[in-house]
Scaffold this active site. Structure first.
Site, PDB file in Angstrom:
ATOM      1  N   GLU A   1      13.195   9.296   9.167  1.00 24.53           N
ATOM      2  CA  GLU A   1      12.088   8.724   8.920  1.00 24.53           C
ATOM      3  C   GLU A   1      11.306   9.147   8.855  1.00 24.53           C
ATOM      4  O   GLU A   1      11.224   8.887   9.901  1.00 24.53           O
ATOM      5  CB  GLU A   1      12.910   7.722   7.329  1.00 24.53           C
ATOM      6  CG  GLU A   1      12.119   7.651   6.364  1.00 24.53           C
ATOM      7  CD  GLU A   1      12.085   6.381   5.246  1.00 24.53           C
ATOM      8  OE1 GLU A   1      12.120   4.970   6.222  1.00 24.53           O
ATOM      9  OE2 GLU A   1      12.207   6.523   4.240  1.00 24.53           O
TER      10      GLU A   1
ATOM     11  N   ARG B   1       6.986  -0.228  15.169  1.00 24.61           N
ATOM     12  CA  ARG B   1       6.219   0.689  14.429  1.00 24.61           C
ATOM     13  C   ARG B   1       5.000   0.793  15.154  1.00 24.61           C
ATOM     14  O   ARG B   1       3.795   1.528  14.610  1.00 24.61           O
ATOM     15  CB  ARG B   1       6.214  -0.150  12.728  1.00 24.61           C
ATOM     16  CG  ARG B   1       7.502   0.186  12.374  1.00 24.61           C
ATOM     17  CD  ARG B   1       7.432  -0.629  11.142  1.00 24.61           C
ATOM     18  NE  ARG B   1       8.392  -0.085  10.114  1.00 24.61           N
ATOM     19  CZ  ARG B   1       8.762  -0.729   8.345  1.00 24.61           C
ATOM     20  NH1 ARG B   1       7.603  -0.707   7.858  1.00 24.61           N
ATOM     21  NH2 ARG B   1       9.872  -1.380   8.905  1.00 24.61           N
TER      22      ARG B   1
HETATM   23  C1  LIG Z   1      10.188   0.976   2.437  1.00 21.81           C
HETATM   24  C2  LIG Z   1       9.647  -1.083   2.272  1.00 21.81           C
HETATM   25  C3  LIG Z   1      11.119  -1.533   2.017  1.00 21.81           C
HETATM   26  O1  LIG Z   1      11.680  -1.856   2.974  1.00 21.81           O
HETATM   27  C4  LIG Z   1      12.861  -3.028   2.172  1.00 21.81           C
HETATM   28  N1  LIG Z   1      12.937  -3.242   4.122  1.00 21.81           N
HETATM   29  C5  LIG Z   1      11.448  -3.438   5.630  1.00 21.81           C
HETATM   30  N2  LIG Z   1      12.556  -4.577   6.565  1.00 21.81           N
HETATM   31  C6  LIG Z   1      13.742  -4.736   5.833  1.00 21.81           C
HETATM   32  C7  LIG Z   1      14.834  -5.284   6.600  1.00 21.81           C
HETATM   33  N3  LIG Z   1      14.745  -5.523   7.326  1.00 21.81           N
HETATM   34  N4  LIG Z   1      16.061  -5.076   5.724  1.00 21.81           N
HETATM   35  C8  LIG Z   1      15.850  -4.604   4.434  1.00 21.81           C
HETATM   36  N5  LIG Z   1      14.983  -3.948   3.868  1.00 21.81           N
HETATM   37  C9  LIG Z   1      13.568  -4.328   4.632  1.00 21.81           C
HETATM   38  C10 LIG Z   1      11.294  -4.129   1.617  1.00 21.81           C
HETATM   39  O2  LIG Z   1      12.278  -4.476   0.835  1.00 21.81           O
HETATM   40  C11 LIG Z   1      10.545  -2.647   0.708  1.00 21.81           C
HETATM   41  O3  LIG Z   1      11.685  -2.744  -0.238  1.00 21.81           O
END
Ligand SMILES: CC[C@H]1O[C@@H](n2cnc3c(N)ncnc32)[C@H](O)[C@@H]1O
Length: 474
Positions: free
Chosen positions: A167, A96
């Site tokens: 996205e 990112r």
């Molecule tokens: C935008 C933020 C959201 O993305 C989720 N998130 C970020 N990285 C991951 C990930 N690697 N696997 C699952 N959920 C993820 C985080 O828990 C939060 O709810």
């Protein structure tokens, strides 16, 4: 000067060739070959078609781990155990920030140790072939979910790799995600992403684009979130995108969330060109979660209930482990099933709730006021208008880390729990609308025997993780 104008083919080519130097895997990207590759994918992998022909809200989690085999296993688990209709690939934080070398180190370390050394899937490092193996190995369409201000190389590689949904946007992935990048720069970078998506679309491969509705994720007033969605939708449509999913993050107040989702769809349809298919996505609560998993499931359940009534096209689900961070596959799958249970029980019920129409009308009137100012500041050019309105503070996002936003707007919940605006800064809302916010916050102040203040904002930010909605004084 940044303008809302379609990027000429020559410019697209020039930027793409410059980007090839950023990481070796870019060499494998060849547009015509990629279009042919997409043509070989079966109908159930065509993201826009699956989303736009569904007869009920589709569920999609977030999920991303460094290694390819693990990502395939994770996504297939979420589809078979969780019942996910659409799949994600959440990209790691190094990617990112365009730190592909660090992502490479993390990927190599993950391969050596078996540990998830990255918090997502480093798609640029996996390259076109790695992405294609992922797409071919899972049983549903896959979207790239991330938070990348400069997502141009990521788009080049993942589009060529078979992903058909992407996205983000120049505001929604700048303002909440980074301090340093200026808006003009991210608008131009996302014009490249959208022009590339538009070009694939013109060659018969519809690439769905999903601006990130939740923004800073906590107590964002619906009119601000929806105005950003319409602006990013307009910018994408100029570049030839024909499939747009506008997003909105749950605030937790049923009437306001249903009203906001209905306003999102209606304003999207009104402002965006007729040849663009506009769908909506509802993100389950993006703020702080309760640490207790049973309570966390309650938050998720309220999201499912809200979706059953508002009927967005898609729901981004959460897991009961949200408090802890990246969830296990099992917890992520459980969040999908909890959401599904509420939707399946409520979807066919004829639920009539007073107040939704009035709230929707209020949200639409407020959003129009913001959009009118943006278009006026840009003399009809939404790119220029956005930049100027953020500079003057007439367009603003609460809690934004970005220097591009004034960050003067402060939200707080009213006595009904709906998100209102305590501090406006220079936000382009007329007095009669501001008066309504003030009156509603005064009613709460009356109930609580205290003055409307920043303390209310702080109390509300923590309220849901503490197990309630409104941050009432003890
Ligand atoms: C935008 C933020 C959201 O993305 C989720 N998130 C970020 N990285 C991951 C990930 N690697 N696997 C699952 N959920 C993820 C985080 O828990 C939060 O709810």
């Amino acid at each position: 000067m940044t303008r809302d104008k379609r990027l000429p083919e020559s410019e697209l080519q020039r930027i793409a060739s410059d980007l090839r130097d950023d990481w070796p895997t870019a060499e494998a990207v060849e547009f015509t070959e990629a279009v042919e590759y997409h043509g070989t994918l079966p109908a159930e992998k065509r993201f826009a078609e699956v989303l736009e022909t569904a007869d009920r809200p589709l569920l999609q989690p977030r999920a991303g781990v460094p290694r390819l085999r693990d990502q395939i296993e994770l996504l297939e688990g979420l589809r078979t155990e969780g019942g996910a209709d659409l799949l994600p690939t959440t990209i790691d934080s190094y990617t990112r920030d365009n730190e592909y070398a660090k992502a490479q180190e993390g990927l190599e370390e993950a391969r050596e140790t078996g540990e998830d050394t990255l918090n997502g899937f480093p798609a640029v490092n996996h390259g076109v072939d790695g992405c294609r193996e992922l797409i071919e190995s899972v049983g549903a369409p896959v979207e790239v979910r991330h938070g990348t201000p400069d997502a141009r190389l990521l788009a080049m590689i993942t589009f060529a790799g078979g992903f058909q949904s992407f996205e983000g946007g120049p505001i929604s992935y700048n303002i909440p995600y980074t301090k340093r990048r200026d808006l003009a720069q991210t608008i131009e970078q996302w014009q490249f992403v959208d022009r590339l998506a538009g070009l694939y679309t013109e060659f018969g491969v519809t690439i769905n684009r999903e601006p990130f509705g939740p923004l800073t994720g906590t107590l964002v007033p619906p009119c601000i979130a929806i105005a950003v969605m319409v602006v990013e939708g307009l910018l994408s449509a100029t570049q030839g995108v024909k499939s747009l999913t506008l997003g909105y993050g749950q605030v937790g107040t049923l009437v306001q969330d249903v009203a906001a989702l209905r306003a999102l769809q209606s304003l999207g349809d009104e402002y965006l060109p007729d040849d663009v298919t506009v769908t909506t996505v509802f993100h389950e609560w993006m703020g702080g979660f309760p640490p207790d998993e049973a309570r966390a499931n309650g938050v998720i359940g309220l999201g499912g209930a809200t979706a059953a009534i508002a009927k967005p096209d898609k729901v981004i689900t959460k897991s009961p482990q949200e408090f802890r961070g990246v969830p296990t596959m099992e917890a992520n799958a459980a969040g999908l099933r909890t959401t599904r249970q509420l939707i399946d029980m409520l979807l066919e019920q004829d639920v009539q709730i007073d107040g939704i129409d009035a709230e929707q009308e209020f949200i639409e009137r407020s959003t129009r006021a913001l959009l009118d100012t943006i278009l006026e500041r840009g003399e009809g050019d939404v790119a220029r208008g956005t930049i100027r309105a953020f500079e003057t503070g007439e367009f603003d996002v609460p809690f934004a880390p970005s220097e591009s936003a004034a960050g003067q707007v402060l939200p707080a919940r009213d006595d009904d729990g709906r998100v209102r605006i305590l501090e406006f800064g220079d936000l382009a809302l007329p007095d009669e609308i501001r008066e309504i916010h003030r009156t509603k916050l005064d009613t709460r102040a009356e109930t609580e025997g205290r003055e409307p203040s920043f303390k209310m904002v702080a109390d509300d930010v923590d309220a849901i993780s503490e197990g309630r909605l409104i941050g009432r004084p003890d």
